[in-house]
Design a protein around this motif. Structure first.
Motif: not given
Length: 220
Positions: A4-5, A63-71, A75-82
């Motif tokens: 869970v991330r 660059g660095v920001d895109n690397d973190f955005a892309a990660r 491997n995300i199979g579902a989301w949870i949100m408020g």
């Protein structure tokens, strides 16, 4: 078991994950959009947004920001949100036709479980996104999300209160927090009432770009 991330969640220097006065004109609260200035120019964001498709422009950062955005989508199979992250509608859903901020083709492309106190039928969108509305709380949402994710990870999208609920329950394995060079002065604090050290979180990555400092916390 899948992880869970929390990914690409931006906070201000004074700890706010959203500004005050969230509404349809200010979905992130007043001043909240400033928290995400590291994210908007990235190739990941540009390719997500229907009105801002990648056209080969050099303005699309890789660059660095895109690397973190892309990660955050790996491997995300579902989301949870408020519910606040889904939209500005409050109280019973009634006859609203609101289907989220992103239009007919949201960037999730997997099942999304929206925490709410009011029942609503699922909404199937283009591109593989289906919004399911969960009235049974965070544990029910996570159980359903894990089943739908089929051994992939589950991403907790926010807002701050939703993340805090999962943190207090000890259910988040890893958080990527982007600390923006912004002071909001007011709003909703991400870690209010949460003792990360007692909960077992340690910093495992600390990387700065020109636009944000990226911090990865992992529960030991």
């Amino acid at each position: 078991m899948s992880n869970v991330r929390v990914e690409s969640f931006s906070i201000s220097l004074d700890g706010y994950g959203a500004g005050p006065g969230q509404d349809i004109d200010h979905p992130l609260g007043v001043g909240g959009s400033e928290l995400h200035q590291w994210f908007y120019p990235t190739k990941t964001f540009q390719s997500m947004h229907n009105e801002m498709q990648d056209d080969g422009s050099e303005e699309d950062e890789t660059g660095v920001d895109n690397d973190f955005a892309a990660r955050g989508f790996n491997n995300i199979g579902a989301w949870i949100m408020g519910r606040n992250m889904f939209g500005p509608v409050r109280g019973p859903w009634g006859d609203t036709d609101w289907k989220g901020w992103w239009g007919e083709n949201p960037p999730y492309h997997v099942p999304v479980y929206v925490l709410t106190h009011y029942e609503r039928s699922s909404i199937e969108m283009e591109g593989g996104t289906t919004f399911h509305f969960v009235t049974g709380g965070i544990h029910e949402a996570l159980e359903r999300a894990r089943e739908a994710a089929n051994e992939k990870d589950v991403r907790i999208g926010g807002g701050p209160d939703t993340i805090r609920q999962y943190l207090r329950a000890g259910l988040i394995d890893e958080l990527h927090i982007a600390v923006a060079p912004v002071i909001l002065g007011n709003g909703e604090r991400l870690f209010k009432g949460v003792n990360l050290k007692e909960a077992g979180y340690r910093c495992v990555q600390f990387t700065a770009s020109e636009n944000a400092t990226h911090v990865v916390l992992r529960r030991q």
